[in-house]
Write a protein that holds these residues in place. Structure first.
Motif, short mmCIF file in Angstrom:
data_model
loop_
_atom_site.label_atom_id
_atom_site.label_comp_id
_atom_site.label_asym_id
_atom_site.label_seq_id
_atom_site.Cartn_x
_atom_site.Cartn_y
_atom_site.Cartn_z
N THR A 1 0.86 -1.18 0.00
CA THR A 1 0.00 0.00 0.00
C THR A 1 0.90 1.23 0.00
N ARG B 1 0.66 5.41 0.94
CA ARG B 1 -0.13 6.48 1.55
C ARG B 1 0.62 7.79 1.46
N THR B 2 -0.09 8.82 0.99
CA THR B 2 0.47 10.17 0.96
C THR B 2 -0.68 11.14 1.17
N SER C 1 -3.93 12.51 1.98
CA SER C 1 -5.22 11.83 2.12
C SER C 1 -5.43 10.75 1.06
N SER C 2 -4.41 10.46 0.29
CA SER C 2 -4.52 9.45 -0.77
C SER C 2 -3.95 8.12 -0.33
N GLU C 3 -4.62 7.05 -0.75
CA GLU C 3 -4.10 5.70 -0.49
C GLU C 3 -4.26 4.87 -1.74
N ASP D 1 -3.91 0.97 -2.79
CA ASP D 1 -3.82 -0.36 -2.17
C ASP D 1 -3.64 -1.42 -3.24
#
Length: 167
Positions: free
Chosen positions: A141, A143-144, A146-148, A150
């Motif tokens: 995954t 994450r940065t 508010s973006s994810e 997966d």
């Protein structure tokens, strides 16, 4: 994250402290935990703290640590360092990404992921913080902010379950 840590982190950036200096300071505190205890202990006189800081740190960073000690805010150092790094990255168009993986990616895969992220988020470079989590079963995954994204096997299984239950 406290507003005070945010203010200190931004102040470090304004002072022109380089990331390498911050990394060296973090290493020093990690290798010599007694240093942090001495500088953060309220019963140690400020004069002694300043003398220790002068022996270990110099310039703007040394003065910054003196201010932290004087205000008894050294306990927020890890948060301050995190804010500073985020601010530095933002100023220099570097995307901060946390990658959680089941198995470590090969170097060529990692480079491909970084290229994808640079294109996707219109940035010059990627600062990848990596962490292993076997519970993902496979994949990873990203994450940065508010973006994810997966791409884990666990995430794909959950998506399939949701589709099947939703019918």
């Amino acid at each position: 994250m406290t507003q005070m840590a945010v203010n200190y982190g931004k102040a470090l950036l304004c002072l022109g402290v380089e990331p390498e200096e911050m990394e060296q300071a973090a290493e020093i505190f990690e290798k010599v935990p007694q240093l942090f205890k001495i500088l953060s202990h309220p019963m140690v006189p400020m004069g002694k703290k300043e003398a220790v800081i002068n022996q270990v740190f110099s310039g703007k960073l040394g003065n910054f640590f003196k201010v932290l000690c004087k205000n008894q805010d050294l306990g927020q150092l890890k948060e301050i360092q995190k804010v500073y790094k985020e601010c530095w990255n933002e100023k220099n168009h570097i995307l901060t990404v946390k990658m959680t993986y089941a198995e470590p990616p090969k170097q060529e895969q990692l480079e491909g992921i970084k290229d994808f992220l640079c294109r996707e988020f219109h940035t010059d470079d990627v600062d990848m913080q990596m962490e292993q989590d076997k519970r993902l079963l496979g994949g990873f995954t990203l994450r940065t902010g508010s973006s994810e994204i997966d791409w884990s096997l666990k995430g794909r299984i959950l998506q399939l379950q949701q589709k099947l239950v939703g019918r």
